[in-house]
Design an enzyme around this catalytic site. Sequence first.
Site, PDB file in Angstrom:
ATOM      1  N   ASP A   1      -3.386  13.755   2.349  1.00 21.77           N
ATOM      2  CA  ASP A   1      -2.722  14.585   3.317  1.00 21.77           C
ATOM      3  C   ASP A   1      -1.129  14.457   3.261  1.00 21.77           C
ATOM      4  OD1 ASP A   1      -2.644  16.687   5.024  1.00 21.77           O
ATOM      5  OD2 ASP A   1      -3.383  15.624   6.761  1.00 21.77           O
TER       6      ASP A   1
ATOM      7  N   SER B   1      -5.553  16.851  17.202  1.00 26.92           N
ATOM      8  CA  SER B   1      -6.846  16.822  17.709  1.00 26.92           C
ATOM      9  C   SER B   1      -7.764  15.522  17.827  1.00 26.92           C
ATOM     10  CB  SER B   1      -7.210  17.805  16.690  1.00 26.92           C
ATOM     11  OG  SER B   1      -7.418  17.280  15.304  1.00 26.92           O
TER      12      SER B   1
END
Length: 561
Positions: free
Chosen positions: A295, A142
Amino acid sequence: MEQGYSSKSYRWNRPKYSRNRRFVDIWSFFWLFLGSAWLNGKAWSYRGGMTEEKIQKRRRQQAIWIRDTFLDLGPTFIKLGQLFSTRADLFPIEYVEELSKLQDRVPAFSYEKAESIIKEDLGKSVQDLYSSFDPIPMAAASLGQVHRAQLHSGEEVVVKIQRPGLRQLFTIDLEILKGIAHYFQNHPDWGKGRDWLGIYEECCRILWEEIDYLNEGRNADTFRRNFRQENWVKVPRVYWRYTSPRVLTLEYAPGIKISQYDALEAAGLDRKNLAHLGAKAYLMQILYSGFFHADPHPGNIAVSAEGSLIFYDFGMMGQIQAVTREKLLDTFFGIAQKDGNRVMNSLIALGALAPTGDMGPVRRSIQYMLDHFMDQPFETQSVSEISDDLYEIAYDQPFRFPATFTFVMRAFSTLEGVGKGLDPDFSFMEVAKPFATELMNSGNGSAGNNLLGELSRQATQMSNTALGLPRRLEDALDKLEQGDIRVRVRATESDRILRRISSMSLVNTYGILISGLTIAAAILISADKLGLAVVVAVLAIALAVILFRLMRRINRFDRMP
């Protein structure tokens, strides 16, 4: 679970955005969400009556809708959903589980746009900068996409390019989300005990940092320096001459994704050792440098042909300050001693727990967790189970876990899942055991023996408390004699009875008034004074409505425990 995409997905994928269109799209989702959440607590909205099973099923359906809508709304909400997937202290577990499945795989943008961004940011054409450049991206997300290329010096690289118009989209979306944060902050239910504006500011900081590729490059350099003594960790080198806020050029470091278990085995790599190294690498980040990958999902960790771990994507990193590590040490001692009160106080100091008037229920919840988990051997405990139970207790309680804490817990759970995929007998706690022992004995390398220092501190505190006890008792007795100490006893049952008596008195008064007005209206009608009769009748109806609401309040008093 494969994620489905609706026909309107990716309509945000454009170079320019309409603020009005985004305003309508975002607020429409927001009001639909509030409406569906309101219905969850209404028994009449469930066919056949409301049960816990039906509530959970409806929440699960709502969670899938939220996840798909976030994908439709684009990059801001995809990242927001990934951040919210760590906040089980704020949202029901069904929402958190579905948001954790939010996959960041979207269509690529054209090579012409990528070429234009490189020329705008680096001041030269693709041909001048690279001897070869693959127009088809290796991966697209994205926020950007990655192309393989080669420098004129012959070095193989990957070029990460930011999606066009992303900053404009973030600016518009975050401005709208600020209004939503204000609404939540002032909401009588959702805003109670929660700092939504603080959460909004934290999300803004993380999002803006993640789309600054210069910041990501600095993070990669810091991470590589922290592991420079470990030959089993590899971090791609940054080529700063070919890097800008929207373009990041990195060393090409191919490897097998750590979750591709069959491929690892086919390459002759020791899966059990890889599971151990993955957990060890993360514990070193947390306990030694305090600078950690926020992450570490399987797509961001690979394994080289030699068996080294390769880390990718340093846009989202966490930092634990030295003072925070000291407070965490105090929490650790409290857990080791199964002292719920000490753990509670240390969590307040960390900002993970909001102090309220009555902390008794919170302390009992913490003590329950300590008694429930600490009776098991350390190495047999599961990070996922502990975090799930912790979040279940924390939801709708005054626990307010900082982003750093939730990132760490999510990373631990992710790595535990990867480890069990590599080795069914893997235990994250088994790998953590020597680190915990070191923490207890030396406090991560600090001067002196922290365990002895802690015992000494407690002995001093106990002696001071014992010596000061007679004086404190004497002061308390003096204040009691002088009337400075007041004891207030609240009898809940008596309060309820008094409220009911008062309300019943009002019911009688309203009943008499309504009867009198009704009779007066009848008399006026018989006297052909219809106008005045209507006014009196309206007044009687208004009093009847008030009486009805008062009767409902009395009914609630009767149902109170």
